[in-house]
Design a protein around this motif. Structure first.
Motif, mmCIF file in Angstrom:
data_model
loop_
_atom_site.group_PDB
_atom_site.id
_atom_site.type_symbol
_atom_site.label_atom_id
_atom_site.label_comp_id
_atom_site.label_asym_id
_atom_site.label_seq_id
_atom_site.Cartn_x
_atom_site.Cartn_y
_atom_site.Cartn_z
ATOM 1 N N THR A 115 0.844 -1.190 0.000
ATOM 2 C CA THR A 115 0.000 0.000 0.000
ATOM 3 C C THR A 115 0.880 1.239 0.000
ATOM 4 N N VAL A 116 0.347 2.322 -0.509
ATOM 5 C CA VAL A 116 0.985 3.637 -0.421
ATOM 6 C C VAL A 116 -0.008 4.507 0.330
ATOM 7 N N GLU A 117 0.417 5.020 1.486
ATOM 8 C CA GLU A 117 -0.517 5.706 2.373
ATOM 9 C C GLU A 117 0.079 6.999 2.914
ATOM 10 N N ASP A 118 -0.775 7.943 3.201
ATOM 11 C CA ASP A 118 -0.361 9.193 3.835
ATOM 12 C C ASP A 118 -1.465 9.656 4.780
ATOM 13 N N PRO A 119 -1.328 9.359 6.047
ATOM 14 C CA PRO A 119 -0.276 8.559 6.675
ATOM 15 C C PRO A 119 -0.682 7.098 6.720
ATOM 16 N N LEU A 178 -0.583 -3.211 9.553
ATOM 17 C CA LEU A 178 -1.259 -4.479 9.321
ATOM 18 C C LEU A 178 -0.236 -5.583 9.083
ATOM 19 N N ALA A 179 -0.358 -6.684 9.802
ATOM 20 C CA ALA A 179 0.552 -7.812 9.636
ATOM 21 C C ALA A 179 0.414 -8.384 8.233
ATOM 22 N N GLY A 180 1.542 -8.658 7.595
ATOM 23 C CA GLY A 180 1.543 -9.278 6.278
ATOM 24 C C GLY A 180 1.376 -8.320 5.118
ATOM 25 N N ILE A 181 1.264 -7.032 5.399
ATOM 26 C CA ILE A 181 1.082 -6.043 4.333
ATOM 27 C C ILE A 181 2.231 -5.046 4.394
ATOM 28 N N ASN A 182 2.841 -4.785 3.248
ATOM 29 C CA ASN A 182 3.924 -3.812 3.159
ATOM 30 C C ASN A 182 3.308 -2.438 2.928
ATOM 31 N N GLN A 183 3.517 -1.541 3.878
ATOM 32 C CA GLN A 183 2.895 -0.228 3.820
ATOM 33 C C GLN A 183 3.977 0.842 3.627
ATOM 34 N N VAL A 184 3.856 1.589 2.550
ATOM 35 C CA VAL A 184 4.793 2.664 2.245
ATOM 36 C C VAL A 184 4.183 3.971 2.720
ATOM 37 N N HIS A 185 4.899 4.682 3.595
ATOM 38 C CA HIS A 185 4.435 5.970 4.104
ATOM 39 C C HIS A 185 4.972 7.063 3.188
ATOM 40 N N VAL A 186 4.086 7.843 2.593
ATOM 41 C CA VAL A 186 4.473 8.946 1.726
ATOM 42 C C VAL A 186 5.239 9.985 2.541
ATOM 43 N N ARG A 187 6.341 10.437 2.006
ATOM 44 C CA ARG A 187 7.144 11.493 2.647
ATOM 45 C C ARG A 187 7.567 12.483 1.559
ATOM 46 N N ALA A 188 6.694 13.428 1.294
ATOM 47 C CA ALA A 188 6.956 14.397 0.230
ATOM 48 C C ALA A 188 8.233 15.190 0.484
ATOM 49 N N SER A 189 8.595 15.393 1.754
ATOM 50 C CA SER A 189 9.784 16.190 2.085
ATOM 51 C C SER A 189 11.071 15.566 1.548
ATOM 52 N N ILE A 190 11.064 14.247 1.293
ATOM 53 C CA ILE A 190 12.254 13.603 0.732
ATOM 54 C C ILE A 190 12.013 13.131 -0.699
ATOM 55 N N GLY A 248 -5.519 6.728 0.863
ATOM 56 C CA GLY A 248 -5.296 8.098 1.281
ATOM 57 C C GLY A 248 -5.989 9.071 0.363
ATOM 58 N N ASP A 249 -5.612 10.327 0.482
ATOM 59 C CA ASP A 249 -6.220 11.367 -0.330
ATOM 60 C C ASP A 249 -5.834 11.176 -1.789
ATOM 61 N N LEU A 250 -6.837 11.156 -2.645
ATOM 62 C CA LEU A 250 -6.589 11.018 -4.072
ATOM 63 C C LEU A 250 -6.179 12.376 -4.624
ATOM 64 N N GLN A 251 -5.026 12.390 -5.228
ATOM 65 C CA GLN A 251 -4.523 13.616 -5.821
ATOM 66 C C GLN A 251 -4.444 13.414 -7.323
ATOM 67 N N ILE A 252 -4.523 14.465 -8.076
ATOM 68 C CA ILE A 252 -4.551 14.354 -9.540
ATOM 69 C C ILE A 252 -3.301 13.672 -10.064
ATOM 70 N N GLU A 253 -2.127 13.929 -9.460
ATOM 71 C CA GLU A 253 -0.899 13.282 -9.921
ATOM 72 C C GLU A 253 -0.992 11.768 -9.728
ATOM 73 N N THR A 254 -1.590 11.322 -8.639
ATOM 74 C CA THR A 254 -1.737 9.904 -8.369
ATOM 75 C C THR A 254 -2.730 9.284 -9.347
ATOM 76 N N LEU A 255 -3.823 9.978 -9.582
ATOM 77 C CA LEU A 255 -4.834 9.490 -10.496
ATOM 78 C C LEU A 255 -4.240 9.313 -11.899
ATOM 79 N N LEU A 256 -3.461 10.281 -12.353
ATOM 80 C CA LEU A 256 -2.851 10.189 -13.671
ATOM 81 C C LEU A 256 -1.863 9.046 -13.742
ATOM 82 N N CYS A 257 -1.118 8.780 -12.690
ATOM 83 C CA CYS A 257 -0.183 7.657 -12.685
ATOM 84 C C CYS A 257 -0.899 6.341 -12.886
ATOM 85 N N GLY A 258 -2.075 6.213 -12.317
ATOM 86 C CA GLY A 258 -2.821 4.971 -12.411
ATOM 87 C C GLY A 258 -3.276 4.661 -13.834
#
Length: 167
Positions: free
Chosen positions: A106-110, A115-127, A154-164
């Motif tokens: 998953t990609v989440e912010d925050p 969750l056990a067994g799920i790889n969760q990526v925390h968005v960090r725009a600052s980096i 998380g919050d759907l942003q236009i950049e994310t929507l376009l990537c999909g």
């Protein structure tokens, strides 16, 4: 959170136990002309234990929803105001799909809950790890190493929507 920083918005988390229940307090601050505006949300980890049947779908709607989230490709949008159950619904879906032979990223912010067994990526725009950057990293990894199950929360942003829709 940095308590001395009053000029920037900040987000933080406080984990507490109340009457045997684990709760997360989410704290957000925003600078304003009258000082900082603070919002605290209470998140109950027990709500993660809900299965799809406990979400209140009618039987035929639940069957359709389960068929949709099992599809290999597609997008499911869960919308609503704060506190309406978006996170509970998404995490119930993840619990439903989570199997030992399946890799879910998953990609989440925050990351609301771990969750056990799920790889969760925390968005960090600052980096530079934005939603879209994380999408591309996961998708490129999947192309090199085999198919993955992937979910963006998380919050759907236009950049994310376009990537999909670029794949």
């Amino acid at each position: 959170m940095q308590i001395a920083e009053k000029r920037l918005s900040q987000d933080g988390r406080i984990q507490i136990k109340v009457m045997g229940r684990e709760l997360d307090l989410r704290v957000s601050t925003v600078p304003s002309n009258h000082g900082e505006s603070i919002v605290m949300r209470i998140l109950d980890k027990d709500s993660l234990k809900l299965g799809l049947p406990q979400l209140g779908f009618l039987a035929d709607d639940q069957q359709t929803f389960e068929e949709l989230i099992k599809l290999a490709d597609g997008i499911v949008l869960v919308t609503g105001p704060t506190g309406s159950g978006k996170t509970t619904t998404l995490y119930s879906c993840l619990n439903y799909l989570n199997q030992p032979d399946r890799k879910i990223i998953t990609v989440e912010d925050p990351v609301e809950y771990q969750l056990a067994g799920i790889n969760q990526v925390h968005v960090r725009a600052s980096i530079g790890l934005t939603f879209s950057a994380a999408w591309w990293i996961v998708k490129l990894n999947a192309a090199k190493n085999g198919p993955e199950s992937f979910c963006s929360c998380g919050d759907l942003q236009i950049e994310t929507l376009l990537c999909g829709f670029v794949f």
